[in-house]
Design an enzyme around this catalytic site. Structure first.
Site, PDB file in Angstrom:
ATOM      1  N   ASP A   1       0.823  -1.205   0.000  1.00  0.00           N
ATOM      2  CA  ASP A   1       0.000   0.000   0.000  1.00  0.00           C
ATOM      3  C   ASP A   1       0.859   1.257   0.000  1.00  0.00           C
ATOM      4  O   ASP A   1       0.523   2.242  -0.672  1.00  0.00           O
ATOM      5  CB  ASP A   1      -0.928   0.011   1.214  1.00  0.00           C
TER       6      ASP A   1
ATOM      7  N   ARG B   1      -0.252   6.594  -6.705  1.00  0.00           N
ATOM      8  CA  ARG B   1      -1.556   7.208  -6.941  1.00  0.00           C
ATOM      9  C   ARG B   1      -1.496   8.710  -6.732  1.00  0.00           C
ATOM     10  O   ARG B   1      -2.143   9.480  -7.436  1.00  0.00           O
ATOM     11  CB  ARG B   1      -2.602   6.585  -6.010  1.00  0.00           C
TER      12      ARG B   1
ATOM     13  N   SER C   1      -6.808   0.694   0.284  1.00  0.00           N
ATOM     14  CA  SER C   1      -5.656   1.302   0.961  1.00  0.00           C
ATOM     15  C   SER C   1      -5.927   1.441   2.453  1.00  0.00           C
ATOM     16  O   SER C   1      -5.110   1.027   3.296  1.00  0.00           O
ATOM     17  CB  SER C   1      -5.367   2.673   0.348  1.00  0.00           C
TER      18      SER C   1
END
Length: 436
Positions: free
Chosen positions: A173, A180, A195
């Protein structure tokens, strides 16, 4: 010897590009291969964009979350014991972030009053949303980084811990989030939900209450998007065997009367002393009730535990256990500037995003994760929507060690305040809905 890969990145990207469904094996390989560096950043960025545009079904999101959990360690609190020798229940809360959101500070010790262990792994602020660890680090001596054994020992002895998440929890993550953030795919609800939930499930809590903010100061600006995020995260928790509920709460206006670091700690201590702003008390008590219910505790009265000092006692022990001095003076900004009310009337709007950005510009927040923050910087609010104000009286006080920041903070506050004739009363629900 070169490892033979079960799939290839282009194949995975193409499936989601064409609105297809990934199999569990394809998802497991994707997360593992990206963590190992087999899938390049540009390939994962393309896949993230395809997910943003075309979505994922519940089974895909659940498997994606499980694969991220499997990339690291899982904490285990089964060794925690009640006085009668039984296993102590654990409960946690996660907020999607807002302005003035200091709820974790009074909430963790409040829930611990009733014998439920609270392993609150928290983060730092970025942009206009504040970070729990930044607030607590304004307390002299307090430390955020604890090892797993320290966390367990403190949960057994004190009942509550607020600390940084270790690097071993869902490392996939961490890598995905950074990507991202720079590729315009933060808003993808499947990726937001996985996430958040991968870290919370890996943390090992038995039950989880989600505070999903909605409004200008929140990540989710509209109720429909916030509801979809809440429903997705509740489903992920249930799929993983974690009792999970979500509250949709209003973030059109900042929580409480402070947005910053030390000043939010100060306000949290007021709540623990039986006072504090009504909205902070209301949300703290409601979330405590939800956490206790999820952990199997019935007939608890968290409001009474705030007023009679029991929660304050655990707060003091929790801060001391992490090296802090709960009685020490908190940092104070060197400079201040008052913004007066521009007219007589009723304050009907105080925009949360504007206040959050102002606090950020004053030094309370950071633009990049490596930036430092000022402990004393922030914004004090002297009125909330619904209050009668008089022209020239203090409405906001800006705080900073660097007075050259005041002008930029005032720029963003232009238009943030709306005052209407007396008799107007804004209708704002703090708690919008419950999702279970």
């Amino acid at each position: 010897m070169t490892q033979t890969e079960a799939f290839d990145a282009v194949q995975i990207i193409s499936i989601k590009r064409d609105k297809g469904t990934l199999t569990p094996e394809q998802i497991d390989w994707t997360i593992d291969a990206y963590t190992r560096g087999v899938i390049a950043d540009e390939q994962m960025a393309a896949l993230n964009m395809a997910i943003l545009l075309n979505g994922m079904d519940r089974a895909e999101i659940s498997r994606w979350t499980a694969a991220m959990i499997a990339s690291g360690e899982r904490m285990d609190f089964s060794s925690l014991r009640r006085p009668d020798g039984g296993t102590k229940a654990t409960a946690d809360k996660h907020s999607t972030g807002g302005v003035g959101d200091k709820i974790t500070l009074p909430l963790a010790p409040l829930v611990a009053v009733f014998g439920v262990a609270v392993p609150q792994l928290s983060g730092r602020g970025l942009g206009h949303t504040g970070g729990t660890l930044d607030k607590l680090e304004s307390i002299p001596g307090w430390r955020a980084n604890l090892g797993n054994q320290e966390i367990l020992a403190q949960l057994q002895d004190v009942g509550a811990v607020i600390c940084a998440a270790g690097a071993g929890l869902a490392p996939a993550d961490k890598k995905l989030y950074a990507l991202r953030d720079v590729t315009g795919t933060v808003e993808a609800i499947p990726l937001i939900a996985s996430s958040i939930m991968s870290k919370k499930i890996a943390e090992g809590t038995g039950s989880l209450v989600l505070d999903v903010k909605v409004g200008s100061g929140a990540f989710m600006k509209d109720e429909a998007g916030a509801r979809e995020l809440g429903e997705t995260m509740v489903a992920l928790g249930k799929d993983a065997g974690v009792k999970t509920v979500a509250l949709l709460t209003n973030m059109a206006t900042p929580l409480g009367l402070t947005a910053g670091n030390a000043i939010e700690v100060e306000e949290s201590v007021e709540v623990l002393a039986g006072g504090g702003p009504e909205d902070v008390v209301e949300l703290t008590v409601r979330l405590a009730e939800e956490m206790l219910e999820s952990a199997g505790v019935r007939d608890a009265d968290p409001a009474a535990a705030l007023k009679d000092g029991r929660a304050m006692d655990i707060w003091n022990r929790m801060i001391e256990a992490q090296g802090g001095d709960p009685r020490a003076a908190l940092p104070v900004a060197r400079e201040s500037e008052v913004i007066p009310a521009p007219a007589d009337g009723v304050l009907v709007e105080l925009d949360a995003l504007s206040v959050g950005v102002a606090a950020w510009r004053l030094g309370a927040g950071r633009a990049r994760k490596e930036d430092s923050v000022q402990a004393g910087a922030g914004v004090r609010m002297h009125a909330k929507p619904g209050a009668v104000v008089r022209a020239g009286e203090p409405l906001l006080t800006l705080l900073s060690d660097t007075p050259e920041k005041f002008d930029r903070a005032k720029e963003v506050l232009e238009g943030a305040v709306v005052i209407a004739p007396e008799g107007s009363r804004p209708a704002q629900r703090l708690i919008i809905d419950r999702i279970s």
